[in-house]
Design a protein around this motif. Structure first.
Motif, PDB file in Angstrom:
ATOM      1  N   ASP A 137      13.992 -40.682  16.272  1.00 13.85           N
ATOM      2  CA  ASP A 137      15.411 -40.880  16.902  1.00 13.85           C
ATOM      3  C   ASP A 137      16.276 -41.273  15.947  1.00 13.85           C
ATOM      4  OD1 ASP A 137      15.212 -38.754  19.107  1.00 13.85           O
ATOM      5  OD2 ASP A 137      15.560 -40.397  20.980  1.00 13.85           O
ATOM      6  N   GLU A 138      15.772 -43.054  15.581  1.00 11.15           N
ATOM      7  CA  GLU A 138      16.450 -43.529  14.878  1.00 11.15           C
ATOM      8  C   GLU A 138      17.009 -42.681  13.158  1.00 11.15           C
ATOM      9  OE1 GLU A 138      15.660 -47.713  12.187  1.00 11.15           O
ATOM     10  OE2 GLU A 138      13.994 -47.004  13.450  1.00 11.15           O
ATOM     11  N   ALA A 139      15.761 -41.660  13.296  1.00 11.05           N
ATOM     12  CA  ALA A 139      15.770 -40.972  11.091  1.00 11.05           C
ATOM     13  C   ALA A 139      16.868 -40.194  11.559  1.00 11.05           C
ATOM     14  CB  ALA A 139      14.300 -40.007  11.676  1.00 11.05           C
ATOM     15  N   LEU A 140      17.062 -39.279  12.745  1.00  8.59           N
ATOM     16  CA  LEU A 140      18.027 -38.145  12.992  1.00  8.59           C
ATOM     17  C   LEU A 140      19.303 -38.257  12.920  1.00  8.59           C
ATOM     18  CD1 LEU A 140      16.727 -36.423  15.983  1.00  8.59           C
ATOM     19  CD2 LEU A 140      16.644 -35.050  13.175  1.00  8.59           C
ATOM     20  N   GLU A 141      19.587 -39.784  13.284  1.00  7.54           N
ATOM     21  CA  GLU A 141      20.943 -41.348  13.273  1.00  7.54           C
ATOM     22  C   GLU A 141      21.323 -41.038  11.930  1.00  7.54           C
ATOM     23  OE1 GLU A 141      24.435 -42.631  14.814  1.00  7.54           O
ATOM     24  OE2 GLU A 141      23.059 -40.476  15.561  1.00  7.54           O
ATOM     25  N   ALA A 142      19.791 -41.196  11.027  1.00  7.40           N
ATOM     26  CA  ALA A 142      20.397 -42.021   9.545  1.00  7.40           C
ATOM     27  C   ALA A 142      20.543 -40.277   8.380  1.00  7.40           C
ATOM     28  CB  ALA A 142      19.027 -42.877   9.217  1.00  7.40           C
ATOM     29  N   GLY A 160      21.448 -37.586   9.167  1.00  9.86           N
ATOM     30  CA  GLY A 160      23.606 -37.698   9.918  1.00  9.86           C
ATOM     31  C   GLY A 160      24.136 -38.082   9.345  1.00  9.86           C
ATOM     32  N   ARG A 161      24.016 -39.319   9.358  1.00  3.51           N
ATOM     33  CA  ARG A 161      25.090 -40.645   8.903  1.00  3.51           C
ATOM     34  C   ARG A 161      25.283 -40.364   7.221  1.00  3.51           C
ATOM     35  NH1 ARG A 161      28.039 -43.067  12.428  1.00  3.51           N
ATOM     36  NH2 ARG A 161      27.390 -43.088  15.108  1.00  3.51           N
ATOM     37  N   ILE A 162      24.020 -40.918   6.310  1.00  2.17           N
ATOM     38  CA  ILE A 162      23.856 -40.259   5.408  1.00  2.17           C
ATOM     39  C   ILE A 162      24.632 -39.189   4.705  1.00  2.17           C
ATOM     40  CG2 ILE A 162      22.489 -40.765   3.185  1.00  2.17           C
ATOM     41  CD1 ILE A 162      20.437 -42.363   5.163  1.00  2.17           C
ATOM     42  N   THR A 163      24.098 -38.563   4.871  1.00  2.12           N
ATOM     43  CA  THR A 163      24.695 -36.584   4.695  1.00  2.12           C
ATOM     44  C   THR A 163      25.858 -36.640   4.932  1.00  2.12           C
ATOM     45  OG1 THR A 163      23.968 -35.857   6.850  1.00  2.12           O
ATOM     46  CG2 THR A 163      22.052 -35.780   4.467  1.00  2.12           C
ATOM     47  N   VAL A 164      26.363 -36.990   6.166  1.00  4.29           N
ATOM     48  CA  VAL A 164      27.898 -36.773   6.499  1.00  4.29           C
ATOM     49  C   VAL A 164      29.007 -37.471   5.437  1.00  4.29           C
ATOM     50  CG1 VAL A 164      30.124 -37.236   8.406  1.00  4.29           C
ATOM     51  CG2 VAL A 164      27.957 -36.006   8.183  1.00  4.29           C
ATOM     52  N   MET A 180      30.571 -33.005  11.939  1.00  6.36           N
ATOM     53  CA  MET A 180      31.225 -34.113  11.568  1.00  6.36           C
ATOM     54  C   MET A 180      32.234 -34.804  13.001  1.00  6.36           C
ATOM     55  SD  MET A 180      32.322 -32.811   8.279  1.00  6.36           S
ATOM     56  CE  MET A 180      32.929 -34.698   7.597  1.00  6.36           C
ATOM     57  N   GLU A 181      32.071 -34.167  13.408  1.00  2.48           N
ATOM     58  CA  GLU A 181      32.762 -34.832  14.761  1.00  2.48           C
ATOM     59  C   GLU A 181      31.843 -35.800  15.938  1.00  2.48           C
ATOM     60  OE1 GLU A 181      34.686 -31.141  16.957  1.00  2.48           O
ATOM     61  OE2 GLU A 181      35.944 -30.828  15.508  1.00  2.48           O
ATOM     62  N   ARG A 182      31.006 -35.638  15.478  1.00  5.23           N
ATOM     63  CA  ARG A 182      29.828 -35.814  16.223  1.00  5.23           C
ATOM     64  C   ARG A 182      29.644 -37.346  15.547  1.00  5.23           C
ATOM     65  NH1 ARG A 182      25.979 -36.117  20.069  1.00  5.23           N
ATOM     66  NH2 ARG A 182      26.764 -34.308  21.291  1.00  5.23           N
ATOM     67  N   THR A 183      29.352 -36.871  14.309  1.00  2.00           N
ATOM     68  CA  THR A 183      28.789 -38.249  12.923  1.00  2.00           C
ATOM     69  C   THR A 183      29.790 -38.740  11.821  1.00  2.00           C
ATOM     70  OG1 THR A 183      26.412 -37.574  13.376  1.00  2.00           O
ATOM     71  CG2 THR A 183      26.385 -39.066  11.805  1.00  2.00           C
ATOM     72  N   VAL A 235      20.419 -26.150  18.820  1.00  2.29           N
ATOM     73  CA  VAL A 235      19.203 -25.805  17.218  1.00  2.29           C
ATOM     74  C   VAL A 235      19.413 -27.055  17.071  1.00  2.29           C
ATOM     75  CG1 VAL A 235      19.807 -24.816  15.000  1.00  2.29           C
ATOM     76  CG2 VAL A 235      20.748 -23.351  17.306  1.00  2.29           C
ATOM     77  N   GLY A 236      20.336 -27.854  16.682  1.00  2.00           N
ATOM     78  CA  GLY A 236      19.700 -29.892  15.963  1.00  2.00           C
ATOM     79  C   GLY A 236      18.721 -30.282  16.619  1.00  2.00           C
ATOM     80  N   SER A 237      18.396 -29.743  17.821  1.00  3.70           N
ATOM     81  CA  SER A 237      17.258 -30.817  18.648  1.00  3.70           C
ATOM     82  C   SER A 237      16.413 -29.583  18.352  1.00  3.70           C
ATOM     83  CB  SER A 237      17.277 -30.794  20.095  1.00  3.70           C
ATOM     84  OG  SER A 237      16.313 -31.442  20.216  1.00  3.70           O
ATOM     85  N   GLY A 238      16.356 -28.392  18.046  1.00  2.00           N
ATOM     86  CA  GLY A 238      15.337 -27.236  17.862  1.00  2.00           C
ATOM     87  C   GLY A 238      14.363 -27.686  16.739  1.00  2.00           C
ATOM     88  N   MET A 239      15.648 -27.719  15.156  1.00  2.00           N
ATOM     89  CA  MET A 239      14.334 -28.057  13.490  1.00  2.00           C
ATOM     90  C   MET A 239      14.888 -29.769  14.127  1.00  2.00           C
ATOM     91  SD  MET A 239      17.885 -28.254  11.568  1.00  2.00           S
ATOM     92  CE  MET A 239      18.335 -26.137  12.253  1.00  2.00           C
TER      93      MET A 239
END
Length: 500
Positions: free
Chosen positions: A310-315, A317-321, A347-350, A407-411
């Protein structure tokens, strides 16, 4: 299908037959062009057909053979190239109307390497517009690409055109790219094999739209990767693509094959990374692959989880956005009607972060990579899902927030392994309810060879699924071989809920 059609042969066998003068390269290309004429109107995977250029390249291969010259390991083998990757003299459209006439002045490094090995680009292949409109392969310029197994399911993306072209026999190899599953997901959904290499393994040049290089996230996350119908062909493409190029200082001169590991190779098994839910057919595919690896002599062990999911997914998203946000007001105007929904919801979520927060995230990124390196030091290989569901409906990720989150969770395992820069090989395991199932083998950085070895062991025991004829209706296609049926179920536990 004609039983003796050349396009049905594996890429390695095609090249061997050309080198041995059993067939001509022109005959081989013509066989694929005939297959494209038959199949592409049904699936819309090949976007810009390079028929005459391919025939001329094939004739040159034949002339070289007649002159006694040594031919490369992919002599005469046709391959497709994603619309985001330049082919000299051909528009690199990204599937967008705005770039319809963006003619490439030179081959991208991976295209050049495949050509140098004797392979022949036969056409560009479809993708979501600008690689940003979603997971489903639908572009503003070329429309929807169809999953040949079932028209009501997406072929995946963003390298969906290549996966469909390879799965249906229109090309022996496909050249896609992957920054979070874009090679591996369509490989699973279409029943073929796909490789996402380590960051720095294959040279690339992503300066397609101008002279400037992209930011750090784009530099580190995007890797070109091949798709093939068999692991053996995937290995052949890997050997050709690996290496250095002066256009890409990121590519490092690491040998394609490392030292053998002592004893039985340990494989960690995680069927539900992060504990967010997994469809029983995918859990069954992971179990089937684990049994195949045990039978092959691997030391297979179920473990609690992968590091810091979860920490990796959050990071990620924030870096790419944050990197992408300044260009978004202009980019969104290029995506066509509705093409901006997927990124807009993300982008709305992150939302973007400050410069100070971005710098801290770069440190977090390195720290997460360290955690994965330590994990893979104990377990040289990881077996897990590519996508935690069977193929979903086209455009689910752009429909609404729940579809986007699903879909984000699936991948998620694809996203995290791209984030940490390690290699992954997607390999089919069979069919469930007529649709392909598969898994991925993740390995230590620059140990693609270990991933390919394990994937080969799975394929040796479970078989291959393609080439396949596309179905006109919505029912699943019939594969040409006897393949195992994984379990099937109408309900599954997803994120603590029962869904359908």
């Amino acid at each position: 299908m004609q039983d003796d059609a050349l396009w049905k042969m594996p890429a390695a066998a095609q090249a061997e037959a050309v080198r041995g003068a059993e067939i001509s390269a022109v005959e081989l290309v013509d066989s694929h062009l005939d297959r494209i004429a038959e199949v592409n109107p049904q699936v819309n995977a090949v976007t810009q057909l390079l028929a005459e250029r391919a025939r001329e390249a094939a004739a040159q291969v034949d002339r070289r053979r007649a002159a006694g010259e040594a031919l490369g390991p992919l002599a005469g083998v046709p391959f497709t190239v994603k619309e985001s990757t330049p082919i000299e003299g051909v528009p690199t459209t990204f599937g967008a109307e705005r770039f319809r006439d963006l003619v490439a002045p030179a081959d991208a490094p991976p295209v050049a390497r495949l050509r140098a090995a004797g392979a022949i680009p036969i056409g560009h292949s479809n993708l979501p517009t600008l690689i940003l409109a979603g997971m489903h392969t639908r572009s503003e310029l070329f429309g929807d690409t169809v999953n040949p197994w079932d028209r009501s399911r997406t072929p995946g993306g963003t390298s969906g055109g290549d996966a469909v072209a390879v799965a249906t026999g229109m090309a022996a190899l496909g050249l896609g790219n992957d920054s979070g599953g874009s090679v591996r997901i369509p490989a699973q959904f279409c029943g073929v094999a796909g490789l996402k290499p380590s960051t720095g393994r294959f040279p690339a040049d992503h300066r397609v739209l101008g002279p400037d290089d992209p930011g750090p996230a784009s530099q580190m996350l995007v890797t070109d990767g091949p798709l093939a119908r068999s692991v053996g062909d995937l290995r052949l493409a890997y050997e050709v693509l690996a290496g250095t190029d002066p256009r890409d200082p990121r590519a490092v001169p690491v040998p394609a094959y490392g030292e053998p590991l002592p004893g039985r190779v340990k494989v960690a098994v995680v069927a539900d990374p992060g504990g967010h839910g997994v469809h029983p057919t995918i859990r069954g595919a992971v179990a089937t692959a684990a049994d195949a690896l045990r039978d092959a002599g691997y030391d297979v062990r179920e473990v609690r989880d992968v590091p810091r999911m979860d920490e990796a997914l959050e990071a990620y998203g924030r870096i790419t956005v944050t990197e992408f946000a300044p260009s978004w007001p202009v980019v969104r105007t290029l995506l066509g009607k509705g093409g901006d929904r997927y990124v807009e919801m993300m982008m709305e979520r992150t939302p973007p972060v400050s410069a100070d927060e971005f710098m801290k995230l770069m440190g977090t990124w390195l720290n997460i990579r360290r955690s994965w390196a330590e994990f893979l030091d104990e377990y040289p290989l990881l077996l897990g899902p590519v996508f935690t569901e069977p193929p979903v409906e086209p455009g689910l990720e752009s429909r609404d927030r729940s579809g986007r989150d699903r879909v984000g969770s699936g991948m998620r395992l694809c996203t995290v392994t791209s984030f940490v820069g390690v290699p992954g090989v997607a390999v089919p395991t069979g069919l469930a309810d007529g649709l392909p199932c598969g898994v991925q083998i993740v390995g230590r950085a620059f140990r693609e060879d270990l991933c390919l070895d394990a994937a080969q062991s799975i394929e040796d025991r479970l078989g291959v699924l393609t080439p396949v004829d596309p179905r006109v209706g919505s029912k699943a296609a019939r594969p040409p071989y006897n393949v195992p049926e994984s379990g099937q179920c109408d309900q599954w536990v997803f994120g603590g809920r029962v869904g359908r």
